[in-house]
Every structure is written in structure tokens, then in C-alpha cells.
Design a protein around this motif. Structure first.
Motif, PDB file in Angstrom:
ATOM      1  N   GLN A  99       3.749  34.091  -2.377  1.00  0.00           N
ATOM      2  CA  GLN A  99       2.512  34.991  -2.320  1.00  0.00           C
ATOM      3  C   GLN A  99       2.225  35.497  -3.729  1.00  0.00           C
ATOM      4  N   LEU A 100       3.254  35.645  -4.498  1.00  0.00           N
ATOM      5  CA  LEU A 100       3.113  36.092  -5.995  1.00  0.00           C
ATOM      6  C   LEU A 100       2.253  35.109  -6.880  1.00  0.00           C
ATOM      7  N   ARG A 101       2.642  33.942  -6.583  1.00  0.00           N
ATOM      8  CA  ARG A 101       1.913  32.714  -7.307  1.00  0.00           C
ATOM      9  C   ARG A 101       0.398  32.555  -7.112  1.00  0.00           C
ATOM     10  N   ASN A 102       0.209  32.857  -5.693  1.00  0.00           N
ATOM     11  CA  ASN A 102      -1.344  32.617  -5.096  1.00  0.00           C
ATOM     12  C   ASN A 102      -2.093  33.694  -5.810  1.00  0.00           C
ATOM     13  N   ALA A 103      -1.245  35.062  -5.693  1.00  0.00           N
ATOM     14  CA  ALA A 103      -2.085  36.197  -6.471  1.00  0.00           C
ATOM     15  C   ALA A 103      -2.413  35.913  -7.938  1.00  0.00           C
ATOM     16  N   ILE A 104      -1.405  35.516  -8.480  1.00  0.00           N
ATOM     17  CA  ILE A 104      -1.319  35.289 -10.131  1.00  0.00           C
ATOM     18  C   ILE A 104      -2.731  34.142 -10.303  1.00  0.00           C
ATOM     19  N   ARG A 105      -2.542  33.179  -9.433  1.00  0.00           N
ATOM     20  CA  ARG A 105      -3.789  32.350  -9.635  1.00  0.00           C
ATOM     21  C   ARG A 105      -5.101  32.763  -9.300  1.00  0.00           C
ATOM     22  N   LYS A 106      -5.429  33.795  -8.647  1.00  0.00           N
ATOM     23  CA  LYS A 106      -6.461  34.156  -8.252  1.00  0.00           C
ATOM     24  C   LYS A 106      -7.209  34.965  -9.692  1.00  0.00           C
ATOM     25  N   ILE A 107      -6.335  35.529 -10.553  1.00  0.00           N
ATOM     26  CA  ILE A 107      -6.627  36.201 -11.602  1.00  0.00           C
ATOM     27  C   ILE A 107      -7.335  35.206 -12.734  1.00  0.00           C
ATOM     28  N   ASN A 108      -8.460  35.173 -12.710  1.00  0.00           N
ATOM     29  CA  ASN A 108      -9.139  34.180 -13.630  1.00  0.00           C
ATOM     30  C   ASN A 108     -10.358  34.791 -14.362  1.00  0.00           C
ATOM     31  N   SER A 109     -11.276  34.064 -14.862  1.00  0.00           N
ATOM     32  CA  SER A 109     -12.552  34.647 -15.484  1.00  0.00           C
ATOM     33  C   SER A 109     -13.358  35.506 -14.356  1.00  0.00           C
ATOM     34  N   ASN A 110     -13.315  35.101 -13.152  1.00  0.00           N
ATOM     35  CA  ASN A 110     -14.156  35.750 -12.142  1.00  0.00           C
ATOM     36  C   ASN A 110     -13.214  37.273 -11.647  1.00  0.00           C
ATOM     37  N   PHE A 111     -12.315  37.469 -12.265  1.00  0.00           N
ATOM     38  CA  PHE A 111     -11.387  38.559 -11.839  1.00  0.00           C
ATOM     39  C   PHE A 111     -12.014  39.744 -11.863  1.00  0.00           C
ATOM     40  N   ASN A 112     -12.235  40.585 -11.006  1.00  0.00           N
ATOM     41  CA  ASN A 112     -12.963  41.908 -10.897  1.00  0.00           C
ATOM     42  C   ASN A 112     -11.984  43.184 -11.125  1.00  0.00           C
ATOM     43  N   ALA A 113     -11.967  43.541 -12.470  1.00  0.00           N
ATOM     44  CA  ALA A 113     -11.249  44.694 -12.729  1.00  0.00           C
ATOM     45  C   ALA A 113     -11.250  45.873 -12.139  1.00  0.00           C
ATOM     46  N   ASP A 114     -12.813  46.232 -11.828  1.00  0.00           N
ATOM     47  CA  ASP A 114     -12.849  47.511 -10.916  1.00  0.00           C
ATOM     48  C   ASP A 114     -12.250  47.412  -9.489  1.00  0.00           C
ATOM     49  N   GLU A 115     -12.416  46.237  -8.811  1.00  0.00           N
ATOM     50  CA  GLU A 115     -11.820  46.051  -7.473  1.00  0.00           C
ATOM     51  C   GLU A 115     -10.464  46.311  -7.580  1.00  0.00           C
ATOM     52  N   TYR A 116      -9.844  45.872  -8.707  1.00  0.00           N
ATOM     53  CA  TYR A 116      -8.369  45.885  -8.650  1.00  0.00           C
ATOM     54  C   TYR A 116      -7.953  47.238  -9.036  1.00  0.00           C
ATOM     55  N   LEU A 117      -8.765  48.017  -9.687  1.00  0.00           N
ATOM     56  CA  LEU A 117      -8.355  49.526  -9.861  1.00  0.00           C
ATOM     57  C   LEU A 117      -8.525  50.373  -9.035  1.00  0.00           C
ATOM     58  N   LEU A 118      -9.446  50.119  -8.024  1.00  0.00           N
ATOM     59  CA  LEU A 118      -9.751  50.783  -6.871  1.00  0.00           C
ATOM     60  C   LEU A 118      -8.641  50.639  -5.713  1.00  0.00           C
ATOM     61  N   HIS A 119      -8.225  49.411  -5.734  1.00  0.00           N
ATOM     62  CA  HIS A 119      -6.929  48.963  -4.834  1.00  0.00           C
ATOM     63  C   HIS A 119      -5.917  49.708  -5.317  1.00  0.00           C
ATOM     64  N   PHE A 120      -5.614  49.573  -6.658  1.00  0.00           N
ATOM     65  CA  PHE A 120      -4.485  50.194  -7.330  1.00  0.00           C
ATOM     66  C   PHE A 120      -4.218  51.682  -7.037  1.00  0.00           C
ATOM     67  N   LEU A 121      -5.387  52.334  -7.220  1.00  0.00           N
ATOM     68  CA  LEU A 121      -5.433  53.854  -7.291  1.00  0.00           C
ATOM     69  C   LEU A 121      -5.186  54.137  -5.607  1.00  0.00           C
ATOM     70  N   LYS A 122      -5.642  53.376  -4.764  1.00  0.00           N
ATOM     71  CA  LYS A 122      -5.353  53.601  -3.538  1.00  0.00           C
ATOM     72  C   LYS A 122      -3.834  53.555  -2.963  1.00  0.00           C
ATOM     73  N   SER A 123      -3.146  52.369  -3.671  1.00  0.00           N
ATOM     74  CA  SER A 123      -1.803  52.383  -3.348  1.00  0.00           C
ATOM     75  C   SER A 123      -1.002  53.296  -3.960  1.00  0.00           C
ATOM     76  N   VAL A 124      -1.589  53.897  -5.106  1.00  0.00           N
ATOM     77  CA  VAL A 124      -0.614  55.110  -5.771  1.00  0.00           C
ATOM     78  C   VAL A 124      -0.446  56.300  -5.099  1.00  0.00           C
ATOM     79  N   GLU A 125      -1.769  56.408  -4.314  1.00  0.00           N
ATOM     80  CA  GLU A 125      -1.790  57.530  -3.372  1.00  0.00           C
ATOM     81  C   GLU A 125      -0.701  57.497  -2.136  1.00  0.00           C
ATOM     82  N   LEU A 126      -0.513  56.159  -1.710  1.00  0.00           N
ATOM     83  CA  LEU A 126       0.085  55.877  -0.518  1.00  0.00           C
ATOM     84  C   LEU A 126       1.772  55.832  -0.833  1.00  0.00           C
ATOM     85  N   VAL A 127       2.145  55.571  -2.207  1.00  0.00           N
ATOM     86  CA  VAL A 127       3.559  55.524  -2.480  1.00  0.00           C
ATOM     87  C   VAL A 127       4.245  56.685  -2.080  1.00  0.00           C
ATOM     88  N   PRO A 128       3.726  58.036  -2.628  1.00  0.00           N
ATOM     89  CA  PRO A 128       4.548  59.101  -2.249  1.00  0.00           C
ATOM     90  C   PRO A 128       4.684  59.753  -0.925  1.00  0.00           C
TER      91      PRO A 128
END
Length: 87
Positions: free
Chosen positions: A15-44
Motif C-alpha cells: 500500500q505504501l509503495r503504491n501510494a508513493i508511485r502515485k506522487i508524480n508530476s500530476n500530484f495535486n497538492a491541494d487535494e492532499y492538503l484537504l485530505h491531510f487536514l481532515k485526518s488531523v481533525e479525526l486523530v484526536p
């Protein structure tokens, strides 16, 4: 995690290898940031458990010279973070 169900980590590396392979020139940083911020709210709330991995390999920390010479040894400060791996 469903009660009574054992954790299965045997597919984690794939799963980690596949996720890393998806990060390329088409990587959408805004989409990642939204996903990251949502997960930050769920951890606590205990709804998800976070595992973070980072690597300092090939990071030129031993080449830095602030005027008193290059460092002999480099390390991190104490980090009060659970499930953090720094290589």
C-alpha cells in the motif's frame, strides 16, 4: 477497527509503495492538503490512528556550515508524536 478483528499489516508495504508511485508530476497538492487536514481533525477524536514516516536519507544536513564548521553529528529534538518513524 472492528471489534474482534485482528489487525493485518501484511499488505502495508504494498500500500505504501503504491501510494508513493502515485506522487508524480500530476500530484495535486491541494487535494492532499484537504485530505491531510481532515485526518488531523479525526486523530484526536480517536476515529483514526496516524502513522507517519519520513526520511532524512540523502538530506545534506552534514554539509551545512553556519560559520563554525560542518556538524560532526546531527539528530532531532524530542518530538512528542506517537507513531512517528524518522530514518
Amino acid at each position: 477497527m472492528v471489534a474482534g478483528k485482528e489487525r493485518e499489516y501484511h499488505n502495508l508495504v504494498d500500500q505504501l509503495r503504491n501510494a508513493i508511485r502515485k506522487i508524480n508530476s500530476n500530484f495535486n497538492a491541494d487535494e492532499y492538503l484537504l485530505h491531510f487536514l481532515k485526518s488531523v481533525e479525526l486523530v484526536p477524536k480517536g476515529e483514526i490512528e496516524n502513522c507517519s514516516f519520513t526520511s532524512w536519507c540523502r538530506f545534506p544536513v552534514y554539509m551545512v556550515d553556519y560559520g563554525w564548521g560542518k556538524p560532526k553529528w546531527v539528530c532531532t529534538t524530542t518530538m512528542p508524536l506517537k507513531n512517528l518513524v524518522i530514518l
